[in-house]
Design a protein around this motif. Structure first.
Motif, PDB file in Angstrom:
ATOM      1  N   ALA A  89       0.834  -1.205   0.000  1.00  0.00           N
ATOM      2  CA  ALA A  89       0.000   0.000   0.000  1.00  0.00           C
ATOM      3  C   ALA A  89       0.870   1.256   0.000  1.00  0.00           C
ATOM      4  O   ALA A  89       1.976   1.269   0.536  1.00  0.00           O
ATOM      5  CB  ALA A  89      -0.898   0.000   1.222  1.00  0.00           C
ATOM      6  N   THR A  90       0.328   2.300  -0.618  1.00  0.00           N
ATOM      7  CA  THR A  90       1.061   3.570  -0.645  1.00  0.00           C
ATOM      8  C   THR A  90       1.087   4.168   0.754  1.00  0.00           C
ATOM      9  O   THR A  90       0.303   3.798   1.629  1.00  0.00           O
ATOM     10  CB  THR A  90       0.401   4.565  -1.603  1.00  0.00           C
ATOM     11  N   ILE A  91       1.958   5.134   0.954  1.00  0.00           N
ATOM     12  CA  ILE A  91       2.065   5.786   2.262  1.00  0.00           C
ATOM     13  C   ILE A  91       0.761   6.499   2.610  1.00  0.00           C
ATOM     14  O   ILE A  91       0.336   6.514   3.758  1.00  0.00           O
ATOM     15  CB  ILE A  91       3.294   6.725   2.329  1.00  0.00           C
ATOM     16  N   GLY A  92       0.104   7.072   1.597  1.00  0.00           N
ATOM     17  CA  GLY A  92      -1.171   7.744   1.843  1.00  0.00           C
ATOM     18  C   GLY A  92      -2.236   6.777   2.332  1.00  0.00           C
ATOM     19  O   GLY A  92      -2.995   7.084   3.256  1.00  0.00           O
ATOM     20  N   THR A  93      -2.293   5.606   1.723  1.00  0.00           N
ATOM     21  CA  THR A  93      -3.263   4.588   2.143  1.00  0.00           C
ATOM     22  C   THR A  93      -2.958   4.120   3.557  1.00  0.00           C
ATOM     23  O   THR A  93      -3.865   3.948   4.380  1.00  0.00           O
ATOM     24  CB  THR A  93      -3.239   3.400   1.170  1.00  0.00           C
ATOM     25  N   ARG A  94      -1.696   3.928   3.849  1.00  0.00           N
ATOM     26  CA  ARG A  94      -1.322   3.474   5.198  1.00  0.00           C
ATOM     27  C   ARG A  94      -1.654   4.539   6.256  1.00  0.00           C
ATOM     28  O   ARG A  94      -2.135   4.218   7.331  1.00  0.00           O
ATOM     29  CB  ARG A  94       0.154   3.111   5.247  1.00  0.00           C
ATOM     30  N   LEU A  95      -1.389   5.814   5.941  1.00  0.00           N
ATOM     31  CA  LEU A  95      -1.725   6.887   6.890  1.00  0.00           C
ATOM     32  C   LEU A  95      -3.238   6.997   7.083  1.00  0.00           C
ATOM     33  O   LEU A  95      -3.722   7.126   8.210  1.00  0.00           O
ATOM     34  CB  LEU A  95      -1.157   8.220   6.407  1.00  0.00           C
ATOM     35  N   PHE A  96      -3.998   6.936   5.984  1.00  0.00           N
ATOM     36  CA  PHE A  96      -5.456   7.000   6.087  1.00  0.00           C
ATOM     37  C   PHE A  96      -5.962   5.839   6.942  1.00  0.00           C
ATOM     38  O   PHE A  96      -6.814   6.029   7.819  1.00  0.00           O
ATOM     39  CB  PHE A  96      -6.099   6.945   4.691  1.00  0.00           C
ATOM     40  N   THR A  97      -5.415   4.664   6.713  1.00  0.00           N
ATOM     41  CA  THR A  97      -5.829   3.482   7.472  1.00  0.00           C
ATOM     42  C   THR A  97      -5.482   3.638   8.947  1.00  0.00           C
ATOM     43  O   THR A  97      -6.283   3.293   9.820  1.00  0.00           O
ATOM     44  CB  THR A  97      -5.171   2.218   6.886  1.00  0.00           C
ATOM     45  N   MET A  98      -4.314   4.186   9.228  1.00  0.00           N
ATOM     46  CA  MET A  98      -3.884   4.341  10.614  1.00  0.00           C
ATOM     47  C   MET A  98      -4.801   5.310  11.374  1.00  0.00           C
ATOM     48  O   MET A  98      -5.167   5.053  12.517  1.00  0.00           O
ATOM     49  CB  MET A  98      -2.437   4.853  10.660  1.00  0.00           C
TER      50      MET A  98
END
Length: 114
Positions: free
Chosen positions: A2-11
């Motif tokens: 996953a992209t960093i944006g997806t990981r941050l949104f998920t977090m």
């Protein structure tokens, strides 16, 4: 991956609700449980999602699938799309098998315009 944006949104906005036997993790939005997504283990490929989790992702199932979901005798084990891999189906006559196929048996009549 996953992209960093997806990981941050998920977090910040995601709540993990489950994991399938392939290691994919499933999430729903903390404030809007109708928003659902998956973080794939390895290469992101939609065909890696088993049918029961796909039903949950698209909203057919309200609750997450049980871990010991019963299988019907006629159901095959889920496989992701194998196209482009060594395990892909290659029928007789495929280019990767020499491109030769069995001769016609004579039961075919070609159409010719009159």
């Amino acid at each position: 991956m996953a992209t960093i944006g997806t990981r941050l949104f998920t977090m910040f906005h995601g709540e993990q609700v489950g994991e399938d036997r392939f290691g994919n993790r499933y999430y729903r939005h903390k404030t809007d449980p109708t928003r659902r997504w998956v973080l794939y283990k390895g290469v992101p490929e939609g065909s890696k999602v088993p049918p029961e989790w796909h039903a949950w992702l698209v909203g057919t199932l309200k609750e997450t699938p049980p871990k010991d979901m019963p299988r019907r005798v006629w159901e095959k084990e889920h496989l992701p799309n194998l196209t482009g891999t060594e395990l892909a189906y290659r029928p007789p006559g495929a280019v990767s098998h020499g491109g030769l196929r069995a001769k016609a048996t004579g039961d075919y009549d070609a159409w010719t315009p009159e």
